[in-house]
Motif scaffolding. Structure first.
Motif, mmCIF file in Angstrom:
data_model
loop_
_atom_site.group_PDB
_atom_site.id
_atom_site.type_symbol
_atom_site.label_atom_id
_atom_site.label_comp_id
_atom_site.label_asym_id
_atom_site.label_seq_id
_atom_site.Cartn_x
_atom_site.Cartn_y
_atom_site.Cartn_z
ATOM 1 N N ALA A 1 7.545 -0.102 -4.196
ATOM 2 C CA ALA A 1 6.117 -0.872 -5.570
ATOM 3 C C ALA A 1 7.815 -1.219 -6.755
ATOM 4 O O ALA A 1 6.805 -2.710 -7.436
ATOM 5 N N GLU A 2 8.586 -1.622 -7.324
ATOM 6 C CA GLU A 2 9.477 -2.284 -7.816
ATOM 7 C C GLU A 2 9.477 -3.818 -7.338
ATOM 8 O O GLU A 2 9.294 -4.631 -8.139
ATOM 9 N N ILE A 3 9.479 -3.178 -5.873
ATOM 10 C CA ILE A 3 9.717 -5.525 -5.334
ATOM 11 C C ILE A 3 8.041 -5.925 -5.008
ATOM 12 O O ILE A 3 8.101 -6.435 -5.677
ATOM 13 N N ILE A 4 6.769 -4.997 -4.946
ATOM 14 C CA ILE A 4 5.906 -5.274 -5.013
ATOM 15 C C ILE A 4 5.777 -5.395 -5.828
ATOM 16 O O ILE A 4 4.834 -7.015 -6.349
ATOM 17 N N ASN A 5 5.905 -4.500 -7.206
ATOM 18 C CA ASN A 5 5.812 -5.425 -9.162
ATOM 19 C C ASN A 5 6.133 -6.639 -9.294
ATOM 20 O O ASN A 5 5.444 -7.513 -9.585
ATOM 21 N N ARG A 6 7.151 -6.972 -8.902
ATOM 22 C CA ARG A 6 8.089 -8.264 -9.014
ATOM 23 C C ARG A 6 7.372 -9.325 -8.097
ATOM 24 O O ARG A 6 7.161 -10.117 -8.621
ATOM 25 N N ILE A 7 7.145 -9.397 -6.957
ATOM 26 C CA ILE A 7 6.598 -10.119 -6.147
ATOM 27 C C ILE A 7 5.229 -10.839 -6.077
ATOM 28 O O ILE A 7 5.001 -12.044 -6.578
ATOM 29 N N LEU A 8 4.155 -9.033 -6.434
ATOM 30 C CA LEU A 8 2.806 -9.418 -6.809
ATOM 31 C C LEU A 8 2.192 -9.369 -7.325
ATOM 32 O O LEU A 8 1.024 -9.896 -8.067
ATOM 33 N N GLY A 9 3.062 -8.586 -9.367
ATOM 34 C CA GLY A 9 2.654 -8.436 -10.042
ATOM 35 C C GLY A 9 2.133 -10.164 -11.401
ATOM 36 O O GLY A 9 2.222 -8.762 -12.396
#
Length: 325
Positions: free
Chosen positions: A251-259
């Protein structure tokens, strides 16, 4: 969503706390017997769910199966809207291979592929990437240039590298560094590899889509790496008995790439990328066209090319190849 996944989502929301079967049945408008059956299915799938008389069901804090319900509680509000594009597998040849197949079929921006293991994981130059079950996080994300507004794939690689460093730092308090161009290091050893693959639109010359693959060693012990990797690779937790962080790390990676609400500029990306580089000012070995030479790493330019000074004092800008520190 199946009854099993709906129950898993509720248990994930209160991980470590008991929820009565009656309460679960009431929320989902199903029988307590249906709840019991779904819990049994989850236990067969490997979820550590404890049933306690007069208390109910409790998903252990140590549970570490990557799942959409497991990732969801840690996602930003913006990234919650991408959940329907997440695909999670027990095993794949390669998450990048599957992501590219989906991209060719017009997968949308934000499509996420995660696998518990890879049977043919690979990095740059088709090198093998050790990807055992339960030991790491293996993910690929489909990105559309019209959303990111990046001009070249090197920006995507730098963007992903910074995102991974920040994500690892947020869950572990450790400080990862970047080795040009796409490796993440902890304690002078590789902990993550990033593989960016893109297709260019023939008519416009611009990028059609980009797949960024991320492989992170999370729990693999040093002695469990193949012999040829033991001196080169490490994990976020190589010696600590840690569990239950892979969903949060995802989630932390997804938040930073897509958020993001507004895509970061390439200038901003490379400023952050440069601050994380581990080799600036140091002597390195440049490997290019099957030849090697010593040089000093000086800087990176505005598109991520490495600027070095060779042994003759000549300034060379590297757009490809690799280095050893």
């Amino acid at each position: 969503m199946s009854t099993k996944n709906r129950i898993l989502e509720l248990l994930e929301q209160q991980r470590g706390e008991s929820i009565s079967g009656e309460h679960l049945a009431g929320i989902l408008n199903i029988s307590r017997n249906a709840v019991w059956k779904a819990v049994k299915e989850l236990q067969k799938d490997g979820y550590n769910i404890v049933a306690v008389t007069n208390k109910g069901y409790c998903l252990s804090d140590e549970n570490d199966i990557v799942s959409i319900p497991g990732i969801k509680p840690f996602l930003s509000e913006k990234c919650q809207s991408y959940i329907h594009k997440f695909h999670i597998y027990k095993s794949l040849e390669s998450t990048n291979k599957t992501a590219k197949e989906m991209a060719v079929k017009d997968a949308e921006h934000g499509t996420v592929i995660i696998s518990d293991c890879q049977t043919m994981g690979r990095g740059r130059y088709s090198r093998r990437f050790f990807s055992p079950s339960g030991g790491g996080l293996y993910m690929s994300i489909v990105l559309r240039p019209e959303v990111l507004h990046f001009k070249n794939p090197t920006s995507v690689t730098a963007f992903a590298a910074v995102a991974v460093c920040e994500a690892i730092e947020s869950i572990s308090k450790k400080t990862p560094k970047i080795k040009w161009v796409n490796d993440i290091f902890l304690d002078e050893k590789k902990v993550c590899g990033i593989l960016t693959e893109a297709v260019t639109d023939f008519e416009s010359g611009g990028l059609d889509w980009v797949v960024v693959g991320i492989g992170i060693n999370v729990y693999i012990r040093t002695e469990d790496f193949p012999d040829d990797l033991q001196s080169l690779a490490t994990s976020i937790y190589p010696d600590e008995k840690m569990h239950g962080v892979r969903n949060k790390l995802s989630a932390e990676i997804i938040n930073r790439i897509l958020g993001f609400e507004t895509p970061p500029s390439e200038t901003e990306i490379f400023e952050k990328y440069k601050k994380r580089l581990m080799m600036l000012g140091k002597e390195i070995t440049v490997i290019q066209n099957r030849m090697e030479y010593k040089a000093t790493a000086i800087d990176v330019d505005s598109v991520g090319h490495l600027i070095v000074k060779d042994e003759n004092g000549e300034i060379v800008t590297l757009s490809s190849g690799e280095i050893r520190v």
